[in-house]
Design an enzyme around this catalytic site. Structure first.
Site, PDB file in Angstrom:
ATOM      1  N   ALA A 209       0.289  -1.243   0.182  1.00 33.58           N
ATOM      2  CA  ALA A 209      -0.003   0.377  -0.039  1.00 33.58           C
ATOM      3  C   ALA A 209       1.080   1.622  -0.065  1.00 33.58           C
ATOM      4  O   ALA A 209       0.133   2.340   0.221  1.00 33.58           O
ATOM      5  CB  ALA A 209      -0.822  -0.058   1.143  1.00 33.58           C
ATOM      6  N   ALA A 210       2.103   0.901  -0.359  1.00 33.79           N
ATOM      7  CA  ALA A 210       2.927   1.986  -0.421  1.00 33.79           C
ATOM      8  C   ALA A 210       2.320   3.568  -1.196  1.00 33.79           C
ATOM      9  O   ALA A 210       2.556   4.384  -1.575  1.00 33.79           O
ATOM     10  CB  ALA A 210       4.133   2.000  -0.274  1.00 33.79           C
ATOM     11  N   GLY A 211       2.374   2.627  -2.875  1.00 30.31           N
ATOM     12  CA  GLY A 211       1.669   3.374  -3.707  1.00 30.31           C
ATOM     13  C   GLY A 211       0.117   3.956  -3.168  1.00 30.31           C
ATOM     14  O   GLY A 211       0.270   5.229  -3.708  1.00 30.31           O
ATOM     15  N   ASP A 212       0.169   3.090  -3.062  1.00 29.23           N
ATOM     16  CA  ASP A 212      -1.481   3.949  -2.630  1.00 29.23           C
ATOM     17  C   ASP A 212      -1.960   5.135  -1.384  1.00 29.23           C
ATOM     18  O   ASP A 212      -2.319   6.473  -1.632  1.00 29.23           O
ATOM     19  CB  ASP A 212      -2.473   3.470  -1.363  1.00 29.23           C
ATOM     20  CG  ASP A 212      -2.715   2.054  -2.660  1.00 29.23           C
ATOM     21  OD1 ASP A 212      -2.724   1.509  -3.765  1.00 29.23           O
ATOM     22  OD2 ASP A 212      -3.443   0.619  -2.139  1.00 29.23           O
TER      23      ASP A 212
END
Ligand code: RIB
Length: 309
Positions: free
Chosen positions: A253-256
């Site tokens: 979820a780093a991209g989120d």
């Protein structure tokens, strides 16, 4: 008054196995821990926006199983308006996630109720969508639904940010409606026809960003993990945004986190380069914490982080 961010996307329960490293194809590994977290690219982005203190609504679907109410409660607790989150017959979305000690992961998603988020649901939420300052979406819901959102955003002149994850070929008509497209390295390889093991260097990112811009999106951010992010805008910016050095424990979820931080910062009036720096800080904090939604920082966490880095 601030116009809300509206996220249209997936809501999942994440089943997470942590081991020394992610397994190779055909390999059995003995893991260390098993945990469940609230996830889904759409829900993660909505929760991250909510934690940053920006008004946010979610359009999505959970299943009529025991996970559905729990997934909605998690969104609500983060300040997300869930009035446009419906319930579909069958199971909620589920993601099977392996993470290694280096924070790397791989994910298999079973869409469940997310697969039942259809164009008619978008039209039903049109009053809410029309009020948005920006729409965020991803590819864990049917492509036809994403195309409907794109046409809606284009017609109503609402900025649209697409996280093309999981990556797939995208129709030109959709690409032309995007204000932002934000692939990570592996999604960039797929969208731009690179070999699956080709490194995405800053030079490659610039070439790929130009290729993507030529297909229609107004602006591109290529999220490159520990290398930082490459920003390419219609106004001519081509800039590598440096990463923050942190000890990653879970990159899920780093991209989120990045997309949410980027959208919040842009709508708060920041220029794209500043917004990308803010977004990188949100993402950097998220990788130092376990889980998808639990890893999303508050605005206070981010401000403190930026002061000390
Ligand atoms: O982007 C991370 C998310 O991808 C996880 O939370 C998982 O649910 C999958 O959708």
């Amino acid at each position: 008054m601030r116009k809300p961010i509206v996220v249209v996307g997936s809501i999942n329960l994440d089943l997470v196995a942590a081991a020394e490293r992610v397994p190779l194809p055909g390999e059995t590994l003995t893991g260390r821990t098993f945990s469940t977290f609230h996830g889904g690219k759409g829900a993660n982005q909505a929760v991250a926006v909510g934690r940053l203190g920006y008004p946010v609504s979610m359009v999505g679907k959970v299943g009529d199983d025991s996970f559905g109410p729990e997934l909605k409660t998690a969104l609500r607790k983060a300040g997300v308006d869930v009035r446009a989150v419906g319930t579909a017959k069958g199971s909620s979305g589920v993601a099977l996630i392996n993470i290694g000690d280096d924070g790397q992961n791989n994910i298999v998603v079973i869409p469940g109720a997310n697969g039942r988020l259809l164009p008619k649901d978008i039209m039903r939420s049109s009053a809410l969508l029309r009020k948005a300052g920006m729409l965020l979406t991803q590819l864990e819901i049917p492509l036809i639904t994403v195309e409907t959102i794109a046409v809606f955003a284009h017609k109503n002149k609402i900025p649209l940010m697409l996280d093309p994850a999981p990556a797939r070929e995208l129709p030109m008509g959709l690409l032309k409606c995007l204000t932002w497209i934000t692939p990570n390295e592996s999604e960039t390889r797929i969208l731009c026809g690179l070999n699956s093991n080709e490194p995405v260097t800053p030079g490659t990112a610039e070439r790929c960003a130009d290729l993507l811009l030529a297909r229609g999106p107004k602006n591109v951010v290529i999220k490159m993990g520990s290398q930082g992010a490459f920003l390419a805008t219609a106004a001519g910016t081509r800039e590598m945004i440096p990463p923050f050095a942190v000890k990653a424990v879970d990159s899920t979820a780093a991209g989120d986190a990045f997309n949410a931080g980027f959208a919040v910062s842009l709508l708060s009036g920041a220029a794209p380069v500043q917004a990308a720096r803010y977004a990188s800080a949100v993402a950097a904090i998220s990788v130092t914490r376990m889980g998808a939604q639990p890893s999303m920082p508050s605005a206070r966490d981010v401000n403190r982080f930026l002061k000390s880095h």
